[in-house]
Design a protein around this motif. Structure first.
Motif, PDB file in Angstrom:
ATOM      1  N   GLU A 126      36.698  31.294  52.660  1.00 42.24           N
ATOM      2  CA  GLU A 126      36.168  31.311  51.371  1.00 42.24           C
ATOM      3  C   GLU A 126      35.166  32.646  51.065  1.00 42.24           C
ATOM      4  O   GLU A 126      34.857  33.218  50.309  1.00 42.24           O
ATOM      5  CB  GLU A 126      35.276  30.184  51.132  1.00 42.24           C
ATOM      6  CG  GLU A 126      36.236  28.899  51.169  1.00 42.24           C
ATOM      7  CD  GLU A 126      36.905  28.747  49.566  1.00 42.24           C
ATOM      8  OE1 GLU A 126      37.879  28.265  49.758  1.00 42.24           O
ATOM      9  OE2 GLU A 126      36.232  29.330  48.685  1.00 42.24           O
ATOM     10  N   ASP A 184      37.464  35.500  50.371  1.00 42.45           N
ATOM     11  CA  ASP A 184      37.732  35.296  48.873  1.00 42.45           C
ATOM     12  C   ASP A 184      36.765  35.452  47.761  1.00 42.45           C
ATOM     13  O   ASP A 184      36.897  36.225  47.058  1.00 42.45           O
ATOM     14  CB  ASP A 184      38.697  34.089  48.796  1.00 42.45           C
ATOM     15  CG  ASP A 184      39.787  34.030  49.474  1.00 42.45           C
ATOM     16  OD1 ASP A 184      40.379  32.888  49.599  1.00 42.45           O
ATOM     17  OD2 ASP A 184      40.482  35.014  49.812  1.00 42.45           O
ATOM     18  N   ARG A 185      35.675  35.003  48.076  1.00 43.05           N
ATOM     19  CA  ARG A 185      34.470  35.097  47.021  1.00 43.05           C
ATOM     20  C   ARG A 185      33.515  36.086  47.548  1.00 43.05           C
ATOM     21  O   ARG A 185      32.909  36.570  46.276  1.00 43.05           O
ATOM     22  CB  ARG A 185      33.834  33.643  46.947  1.00 43.05           C
ATOM     23  CG  ARG A 185      34.916  32.551  46.694  1.00 43.05           C
ATOM     24  CD  ARG A 185      34.175  31.134  46.719  1.00 43.05           C
ATOM     25  NE  ARG A 185      35.003  30.116  46.469  1.00 43.05           N
ATOM     26  CZ  ARG A 185      35.576  29.707  45.264  1.00 43.05           C
ATOM     27  NH1 ARG A 185      35.267  30.282  44.085  1.00 43.05           N
ATOM     28  NH2 ARG A 185      36.407  28.698  45.157  1.00 43.05           N
ATOM     29  N   ALA A 196      30.436  27.267  44.970  1.00 34.36           N
ATOM     30  CA  ALA A 196      31.856  26.702  44.829  1.00 34.36           C
ATOM     31  C   ALA A 196      32.193  25.482  45.677  1.00 34.36           C
ATOM     32  O   ALA A 196      32.961  24.523  45.091  1.00 34.36           O
ATOM     33  CB  ALA A 196      32.975  27.654  45.134  1.00 34.36           C
ATOM     34  N   LEU A 197      31.510  25.424  46.704  1.00 32.08           N
ATOM     35  CA  LEU A 197      31.744  24.114  47.793  1.00 32.08           C
ATOM     36  C   LEU A 197      30.517  23.093  47.698  1.00 32.08           C
ATOM     37  O   LEU A 197      30.816  22.313  48.534  1.00 32.08           O
ATOM     38  CB  LEU A 197      32.195  24.691  49.196  1.00 32.08           C
ATOM     39  CG  LEU A 197      33.159  25.615  49.321  1.00 32.08           C
ATOM     40  CD1 LEU A 197      33.309  26.037  50.666  1.00 32.08           C
ATOM     41  CD2 LEU A 197      34.584  24.976  48.613  1.00 32.08           C
ATOM     42  N   ARG A 223      46.208  22.664  39.705  1.00 29.05           N
ATOM     43  CA  ARG A 223      45.398  23.507  39.139  1.00 29.05           C
ATOM     44  C   ARG A 223      45.952  25.018  38.779  1.00 29.05           C
ATOM     45  O   ARG A 223      46.320  25.576  39.764  1.00 29.05           O
ATOM     46  CB  ARG A 223      44.040  23.865  39.728  1.00 29.05           C
ATOM     47  CG  ARG A 223      43.236  22.378  40.175  1.00 29.05           C
ATOM     48  CD  ARG A 223      42.299  22.622  41.146  1.00 29.05           C
ATOM     49  NE  ARG A 223      42.905  23.231  42.361  1.00 29.05           N
ATOM     50  CZ  ARG A 223      42.265  23.420  43.436  1.00 29.05           C
ATOM     51  NH1 ARG A 223      40.789  23.701  43.102  1.00 29.05           N
ATOM     52  NH2 ARG A 223      42.907  24.148  44.558  1.00 29.05           N
ATOM     53  N   ARG A 282      43.967  26.231  32.962  1.00 22.40           N
ATOM     54  CA  ARG A 282      42.989  27.145  32.274  1.00 22.40           C
ATOM     55  C   ARG A 282      43.457  28.638  32.187  1.00 22.40           C
ATOM     56  O   ARG A 282      44.407  29.162  32.778  1.00 22.40           O
ATOM     57  CB  ARG A 282      41.938  27.353  33.464  1.00 22.40           C
ATOM     58  CG  ARG A 282      40.648  28.082  32.929  1.00 22.40           C
ATOM     59  CD  ARG A 282      39.694  28.178  33.983  1.00 22.40           C
ATOM     60  NE  ARG A 282      38.498  29.407  33.644  1.00 22.40           N
ATOM     61  CZ  ARG A 282      37.633  29.634  34.420  1.00 22.40           C
ATOM     62  NH1 ARG A 282      37.618  29.102  35.808  1.00 22.40           N
ATOM     63  NH2 ARG A 282      36.903  30.625  34.465  1.00 22.40           N
ATOM     64  N   LEU A 339      41.114  33.930  42.375  1.00 23.66           N
ATOM     65  CA  LEU A 339      41.442  33.045  41.550  1.00 23.66           C
ATOM     66  C   LEU A 339      41.966  32.216  42.391  1.00 23.66           C
ATOM     67  O   LEU A 339      41.918  30.715  42.214  1.00 23.66           O
ATOM     68  CB  LEU A 339      42.128  33.556  40.423  1.00 23.66           C
ATOM     69  CG  LEU A 339      41.532  34.264  39.152  1.00 23.66           C
ATOM     70  CD1 LEU A 339      42.550  34.658  38.216  1.00 23.66           C
ATOM     71  CD2 LEU A 339      40.559  33.492  38.727  1.00 23.66           C
ATOM     72  N   ALA A 390      41.187  31.019  45.203  1.00 17.59           N
ATOM     73  CA  ALA A 390      40.233  30.024  45.824  1.00 17.59           C
ATOM     74  C   ALA A 390      40.224  28.986  44.855  1.00 17.59           C
ATOM     75  O   ALA A 390      39.469  27.928  45.361  1.00 17.59           O
ATOM     76  CB  ALA A 390      38.868  30.969  45.944  1.00 17.59           C
ATOM     77  N   ASP A 391      40.395  28.926  43.546  1.00 22.80           N
ATOM     78  CA  ASP A 391      40.084  27.992  42.769  1.00 22.80           C
ATOM     79  C   ASP A 391      41.238  27.160  42.290  1.00 22.80           C
ATOM     80  O   ASP A 391      41.212  26.339  41.414  1.00 22.80           O
ATOM     81  CB  ASP A 391      39.242  28.260  41.645  1.00 22.80           C
ATOM     82  CG  ASP A 391      37.689  28.727  42.069  1.00 22.80           C
ATOM     83  OD1 ASP A 391      37.093  27.884  42.825  1.00 22.80           O
ATOM     84  OD2 ASP A 391      37.189  29.688  41.544  1.00 22.80           O
ATOM     85  N   PHE A 392      42.597  27.926  42.302  1.00 25.05           N
ATOM     86  CA  PHE A 392      43.496  27.330  41.530  1.00 25.05           C
ATOM     87  C   PHE A 392      44.766  27.094  42.810  1.00 25.05           C
ATOM     88  O   PHE A 392      44.938  28.024  43.564  1.00 25.05           O
ATOM     89  CB  PHE A 392      44.106  28.245  40.403  1.00 25.05           C
ATOM     90  CG  PHE A 392      42.974  28.132  39.189  1.00 25.05           C
ATOM     91  CD1 PHE A 392      43.077  27.277  38.304  1.00 25.05           C
ATOM     92  CD2 PHE A 392      41.822  29.139  39.332  1.00 25.05           C
ATOM     93  CE1 PHE A 392      42.084  27.352  37.328  1.00 25.05           C
ATOM     94  CE2 PHE A 392      41.177  29.080  38.394  1.00 25.05           C
ATOM     95  CZ  PHE A 392      41.093  28.190  37.322  1.00 25.05           C
ATOM     96  N   ASP A 393      45.637  26.377  42.593  1.00 25.08           N
ATOM     97  CA  ASP A 393      46.811  26.308  43.051  1.00 25.08           C
ATOM     98  C   ASP A 393      47.942  27.163  42.645  1.00 25.08           C
ATOM     99  O   ASP A 393      48.686  27.573  43.741  1.00 25.08           O
ATOM    100  CB  ASP A 393      47.371  24.590  43.041  1.00 25.08           C
ATOM    101  CG  ASP A 393      46.280  23.579  43.303  1.00 25.08           C
ATOM    102  OD1 ASP A 393      45.909  23.573  44.685  1.00 25.08           O
ATOM    103  OD2 ASP A 393      46.073  22.859  42.455  1.00 25.08           O
TER     104      ASP A 393
END
Length: 298
Positions: free
Chosen positions: A11, A14-15, A24-25, A94, A124, A136, A138-141
């Motif tokens: 993470e 990525d972030r 985020a977590l 997602r 989204r 992205l 990190a937040d979306f499948d």
């Protein structure tokens, strides 16, 4: 090494910042830092180093992130094998997609996924550049993005890439334009024309700039608009010319002509983290995306 700590290190890769990981977590920044220090102790080598007021990964840290991707992908495959015992895909997928792609694909995609009542698509729209895609994930499948024909491919070492379709970019001309009677248009014939472009860094602008380099013609961009429907209206009203995606445009007041002598287009691709496509729900979403893309382009 604890898998939870490996996830935190990924993470951070990525972030970019401890604060972003914590937000985020739903951790505190101090808790994230503590876990990263514990992982560093387990590894026995420095994984991060100071960078201004934050941290950046060392070479050893990046090497461990690559191995962490393999470990976490293996765990995703294990979860996928367990999920495969269920009778149908289920759960939430997602999905992030750039707006003009969603305008073309999303209605049909939702119609196809309606056949999977236990699968929920959480969509989204994100106006993304290529550089923003890894974060992205990190937040979306699934992240559906687009890139210029001449842009470098995404890093396949950290993501699975599914090619969906290639969309040519044509020149949009206002009615009665001096070139509207041509079957094809040379970019050099548009020298001196006012252009309606998109924001710098987005694929259509990349195409326009790359074409300019190859032809020696520097376009005069008078407006930058990321919403293609607005661009269509501006061109139709005579405020300039533009490059527009072939399959998206349905404005009867525009004259659309292909470019002559150059290859101009954008490649639409779906990216997932490695191993994620093994999940039945993600697999079903990707299959529906491929089917809808084929239907649109044939």
């Amino acid at each position: 090494m604890e898998v939870r700590r490996l996830r935190l290190l990924r993470e951070l890769a990525d972030r970019g910042t401890v604060t972003a990981v914590a937000k985020a977590l739903d951790y505190t920044p101090s808790a994230v830092s503590q876990q990263i220090r514990a992982l560093q102790a387990e590894a026995g080598v420095p994984l991060t180093e100071p960078a201004g007021r934050g941290l950046r990964l060392t070479d050893a840290g990046w090497a461990l992130v690559t191995r962490a991707d393999e470990v976490l992908a293996a765990m995703d495959r294990m979860d996928a094998e367990l999920n495969s015992f269920r009778s149908a895909p289920r759960g939430t997928v997602r999905l992030a997609m750039f707006p003009s792609g969603a305008l073309l694909v999303l209605p049909g995609l939702l119609r196809r996924l309606a056949a999977e009542p236990q699968l929920r698509l959480e969509f989204r729209d994100v106006d993304m550049t290529s550089a923003e895609v890894p974060a992205l994930l990190a937040d979306f499948d699934v992240v559906v993005t687009h890139r210029d024909d001449h842009a470098p491919p995404f890093d396949a070492a950290r993501a699975e890439i599914t090619s969906l379709y290639r969309e040519p970019l044509d020149v949009a001309l206002p009615p009665g334009h001096r070139l509207s009677g041509n079957a094809r248009v040379e970019l050099t014939e548009l020298a001196g024309e006012p252009w309606i472009g998109v924001n710098v860094g987005f694929p259509v602008d990349d195409v326009l700039r790359s074409l300019a380099v190859r032809t020696g013609t520097r376009p005069e961009v008078v407006q930058r608009v990321n919403d293609f429907r607005i661009t269509e209206a501006l061109v139709a009203a005579g405020h300039g010319v533009a490059l527009l995606p072939r399959y998206l445009v349905d404005n009867p007041n525009l004259v659309m002509r292909p470019l002559a002598g150059v290859r101009a287009g954008r490649n639409i691709e779906a990216l997932t983290r490695r191993g994620a496509s093994g999940r039945p729900a993600v697999h079903a979403a990707l299959a529906a995306l491929r089917a809808e893309s084929t239907a649109i382009t044939t």
